[in-house]
Structures are given as structure tokens and as C-alpha cells.
Write an enzyme that holds these catalytic residues in place. Sequence first.
Site, mmCIF file in Angstrom:
data_model
loop_
_atom_site.group_PDB
_atom_site.id
_atom_site.type_symbol
_atom_site.label_atom_id
_atom_site.label_comp_id
_atom_site.label_asym_id
_atom_site.label_seq_id
_atom_site.Cartn_x
_atom_site.Cartn_y
_atom_site.Cartn_z
ATOM 1 N N THR A 19 4.779 90.728 56.791
ATOM 2 C CA THR A 19 3.599 91.473 56.342
ATOM 3 C C THR A 19 3.362 91.283 54.854
ATOM 4 O OG1 THR A 19 4.068 93.122 58.057
ATOM 5 C CG2 THR A 19 2.519 93.742 56.339
ATOM 6 N N HIS A 71 43.734 96.636 60.793
ATOM 7 C CA HIS A 71 42.623 95.701 60.560
ATOM 8 C C HIS A 71 42.913 94.806 59.358
ATOM 9 C CE1 HIS A 71 39.927 97.202 63.565
ATOM 10 N NE2 HIS A 71 39.848 98.422 63.040
ATOM 11 N N GLY A 102 9.879 86.220 62.952
ATOM 12 C CA GLY A 102 11.158 86.410 62.291
ATOM 13 C C GLY A 102 11.704 87.804 62.487
ATOM 14 N N PRO A 103 12.954 88.034 62.092
ATOM 15 C CA PRO A 103 13.567 89.366 62.234
ATOM 16 C C PRO A 103 12.827 90.406 61.404
ATOM 17 C CG PRO A 103 15.217 87.676 61.742
ATOM 18 C CD PRO A 103 13.881 87.048 61.524
ATOM 19 N N PRO A 104 13.029 91.684 61.710
ATOM 20 C CA PRO A 104 12.374 92.741 60.921
ATOM 21 C C PRO A 104 12.831 92.724 59.467
ATOM 22 C CG PRO A 104 13.242 93.612 62.989
ATOM 23 C CD PRO A 104 13.770 92.232 62.861
ATOM 24 N N ASP A 136 35.133 99.075 67.650
ATOM 25 C CA ASP A 136 35.850 97.799 67.739
ATOM 26 C C ASP A 136 35.745 97.218 69.145
ATOM 27 O OD1 ASP A 136 36.655 98.253 65.125
ATOM 28 O OD2 ASP A 136 38.479 99.289 65.736
ATOM 29 N N GLY A 161 9.775 89.852 55.515
ATOM 30 C CA GLY A 161 8.643 89.635 54.614
ATOM 31 C C GLY A 161 7.407 89.069 55.265
ATOM 32 N N HIS A 208 45.396 102.710 61.488
ATOM 33 C CA HIS A 208 44.336 101.958 62.170
ATOM 34 C C HIS A 208 43.679 100.975 61.199
ATOM 35 C CE1 HIS A 208 41.031 101.626 65.258
ATOM 36 N NE2 HIS A 208 40.370 101.214 64.186
ATOM 37 N N GLU A 209 43.286 101.468 60.034
ATOM 38 C CA GLU A 209 42.615 100.596 59.065
ATOM 39 C C GLU A 209 43.595 99.595 58.461
ATOM 40 O OE1 GLU A 209 39.532 100.590 59.016
ATOM 41 O OE2 GLU A 209 39.235 102.468 60.095
#
Length: 673
Positions: A244, A464, A237-239, A535, A242, A460-461
Site C-alpha cells: 500500500t 535449550h 507479498g506478505p503483510p 516447542d 509495503g 528448561h531454558e
Amino acid sequence: MANDNKNLNKKPKLNPYWIYGIIIAIFFGIQIFSGGFGGQDAVTTTPSKFFDYLKNGEVSKVVIVNNREAKVYLTKEAQETETHKKTKPNSILPTLTPPPNYKFEFGDLALFQEKINQTIEENELKNTSVTFETEHNVWGDFLLTLLPFVLIIAVWIFIMRRMSSGAGGGAGGQIFNIGKSKAKLFDENTDVKTSFRDVAGLEGAKEEVQEIVDFLKNPDKYTSLGGKIPKGALLVGPPGTGKTLLAKAVAGEAKVPFFSLSGSDFVEMFVGVGASRVRDLFKQAKEKSPAIIFIDEIDAIGRARGKNNFSGSNDERENTLNQLLTEMDGFGTNTNVIVLAATNRADVLDKALMRAGRFDRQIFVDLPDIRERKEIFEVHLRPIKKADDLDIDFLARQTPGFSGADIANVCNEAALIAARQNKKEVNRQDFLDAVDRIIGGLEKKNKIVTPSEKRAVAFHEAGHATISWMLEHAAPLVKVTIVPRGRSLGAAWYLPEERLIVRTEQMLDEMCAALGGRAAEQVIFGKISTGALSDLEKVTKQARAMVTIYGLSDKVGNLTYYDSTGQSEMGFTKPYSEQTAELIDKEISNIIEEQYQRAIKILEDNKDKLTELAEVLLEKEVIFKDNLEKIFGKRAFEKEELLEDAEKTEESDLKGIESSDVTEKEVQDDLLK
């Protein structure tokens, strides 16, 4: 019988200090019997007195040592006189050679010898003898000869200890134990507090590992029906999800010997050490069976063999892997030894390691969903003094894509923020600030930004925010800020929908929203800047994934050049021709340019609203969802559940976790990884 066994176990063990004591005793013994410790030392006198003693016939023997010192031995009669009584040897211990009565040093040997002979002839001293001796410091010469070798051996042992285990601790700390396993043993006598109660979510994975624990506790329950105990289970699974922690819970619940170590513990600079440690590990496990072996980050030794190995530098790692494969096949299923392993890179593991009979089960530990995130929050909030009205469901909704480790970090960061403000409890705002701090970075309100730059960032924001508000499949906006945070001068924060599959129109809308910032600069100022780097990076990855991975391009067709094994990344050739490469590049460019022109058109049609939003942002620096509603009206595409969530939350507290200028945790990015 029990007492007899205890007495047998209490037999004295050989201590190296005993050996040192015996050597010292032998040294003293040699010194004693060679006259080194025979009693009092000889009295020092002068040559003139010596010749007086010689003339009087009181000297029985003169020994000239090394041509520079004379040792005088008196006759028995002379030793009894008052003059020489104090020089009589008084030996405490027996000696082979009695010590002399007097000693002195002289000058020229020839003159001294001539004078002695003359005195003996004149006084007719027939019983007086003169002898010559050459004394050697045997032990001193021996030690001087031995010293260089001792120093070389000592330095070599010191270096080997340091290289074998850093500070020299553990089983590998001694140079002769370098081939021993470095596994840490947890058993019923070890205080392991982690249990399955501490592992929130991961219900499927917990069922699998609980069954493994049950195998070891009650093997007859399964073997009586003809079943075989599995040899191994691989946690993938991804880092931070859980893996460990799940293994620690197994150690706490199993009540059997649990050997825990990392894959890098097998790696050593010495040839054959890794394979030796594997053999020793399985030997210890079989001696203590039933037992569990846990190897964390097994990809350190489990990589696929024979892939692009030009230098031969991985031979030692391959030998370690070969020994691990042999050991997992070597012990039978009735030995009650199970191997658990964890990795977040299962695609690079050797196929021989993954086959059934070695790792019979592969348990996928995925990122938690909203229900599991709530359970994880409940676990990590136990030690925190939280506010009574804290809504854990709200926190779970605000953290999509977060792993268990991320949630633990959010809880800790929230406690630190509350303590920094001298609060007595941690409230919801602290958690939202912690999410912003972790995802976006630390606020830098004192960063020097010129008015023109601040205005460019605001538009710019606002670009978005405008595009995401106008498009159906773009992620719902939560907050926009132009306060510098981390490496960004501004950020737009979203709350993305948790999707299992992503459609073409959804990806295109997200790309258009990401390009809204640069499009706003073009529409308002007529020129663009470098502020859209993140972006552009995002949309380029998305467009390339559409064309080369997901087969969402009509011109390229239903093809994918994605290799799930990860081996193509190490190759020097592409899985397509140069003509196809040109077609892929053109298609990627066309997709991005089409969405850029789409964003420009939307912003030109709503230029007055864009300007109004940017002015509000310049004034307040941080705006929320209701600011957009005042300007644009209700969002036509908003889903009912999101509207309900918005009504429940206050304007000042409504914050998200996603930023167009910060790396996003979206499903398609996880698939790419």
C-alpha cells in the site's frame, strides 16, 4: 470568452430549499384566499347581547357552524354605528369570504334555533337569515393522513443511509447514490506527500511501478515503438512489506488522477451494487484519463469462482468480479487507465483475473533482506531524536525476518521506551528493548512464580541453550531469560541465519534444540510438564513439513502434498490414501522422537554443565552469550562473521529477536505460509 464561460458556470443551481419555500407560499396563499388571513378576527360576544342586536334589526346573517358556534354578520348601517364600529372588517389582504363581526358559542342547538326563530317572527325581521355550515380543517386532516407515510419514508431513508456508508458520508451516503463508486480521488490538487524517496528497499518493485508512472506521463515514448501500455499490475507479498505504501508513492509521483479504494468497498448487502460501483469507477477513470486505479486487498472480490459454493451466498461477489473482468477487457489500451491491485493472498485469486491482458505484471514484494532493512531503518529514524553513535547496521542485523511495518513499529516503540525513561535521545538499548517487547511481549516481573516452577523454567531454558550451543546448525544463542514475558515463563533468544534454502540436517538440529527444554526436564527431574507446548507445536509443524511438503523423508519419498493454490484447504478429502496417512503419521512421530532422544543423550553427557548454567540463570535471571562461553568454552561451529559481530557488541547490549517459546520468523515458516 473566458468571462462568458465563467458566467455560464455561475448559473443558479436548483436548491431543495427553494422547493420547500414554494410549497409554503402555496399553503399561505390558500389560507389567504380562503379567509384564513383576511384581517382581524371576529369579536367574541354573548348570546344575550346577540339577541339584543337581533331584536334591534342589526343582524343580517347568522351562520351556525358545526352545531356549536354562531358567527354573526351585521348590516352595513349597524357597522357604521359607534357600538359596532370596532367590529367592522379591516382586511389587509383581499379575501374571498369576509370575516364575521361577532362569534359566540351556545348550548343546546334546538333551544337556540327556536329562540332565534321566535325573535325573528316577533320583530318581523325578514332580511335576517339563518344558515348552517360544517367546517373541516382540510390541511390538518391532510397532514394527519400523510404523517404515517412521511414517518415510514423518513425511517427507511435513514436506515438506507446508515447501511450504505456508516455515517452517511461520501458518494455512497445518499440512498440514490448507493451504486456510485466510493473511490477516493487523488490528483495534482491533492496534497500527497508520499514519494518513492519514502519507500526504502523494494528496488525491483519500485522500478516496475516507476515505469508505470512513466507510461502515463510519456506514453508516446513507448507507443511510438509499437509497444502497448500495460493494463494492470498486481502487488503480491506478505503483510507489512509495503504494498500500500508503494501505491501511495505512485499517487504522489504520478501527477495524474489516482483512484484509491479497498476491495471491500464493492461489497454491499444490496444485489447488483458491487457491479454498479465497478462500472461507475471505470467510467470516472476513463473520463479523467490518464489515470490510475488502486484496489487494495483485491482478494475481497477476486476469489476464485465456483469453489465449494453450496449456499450461493457468494453470487453477489462473483457478479462484482465478473463486472471487473469485463471492465478490464472493455477499455482499450489507448485510454491510459492502469489498474494497480495489492493482496497478500494471491493463491486464492481467480485465474481469469491473473491472466495477461488484465494484470500484465505481477510484482512480488518480499520481506526485506539485511541491506533493505538498513534503508527502511534510515527512513523511519528520520523523525526520531536518536543517539549519535547509533549503529543502524547493528539494528538491521538484529531484525531478520522483520517486515517494513515491523521495523516502523520497532522505531516507534523505542521512542516510547526512551520517553518513558525521560531520556533526551533514543539509544541502541532502547531499540533492543523494543525488539524484545514486540517479539516476546511485556515483561511481568511481578508475576507470582513458585520456587519449584522457577527452577523448572530455569532448567528448561538452560536445556535449550545447551543443545543449541552443541549443535552445528542450530541458531546461535544470544540471551536466555526466566523473567516472565507475554505468555511465556521464560525464553531463549536466538539470532537465526537468513537462509534461502534449508537442508535436512539444519531442520533436524533446530528441532533437537527446540526439544531441549523438555529433554532437560526429563534428565534433571525425571518428569515432564506442559511448559513445552510451543516447542512441540513448532517441531510438529517442522516434521510434518519435512514429510508432506518438502519430500525430506526416505520412507515417504520425493513426494509433496502441498497445494500452492490453497484450494486443497477447502476440500474434505486428503490427496493420499489411509495407508499413506498412517505412514506419514508414523514418520512424523519417528522424526520427533529421534531428535528427542538425541537431545536427552546430549544433555546426559553434559549434565554437570547444564546444572551449572541453570544455577547461574536462577541467580541472574538473564544470561548472555559469554556466560555460556565460560561454562562450555568457545562454540566450535561458530562462523567467523558471527564471532566478529560478538566482539563488537557489549555483553549488556547483545540481544536477539528469536525465542524458542515465542512464534519464530524463520524462512521455512514463511514457505509454509
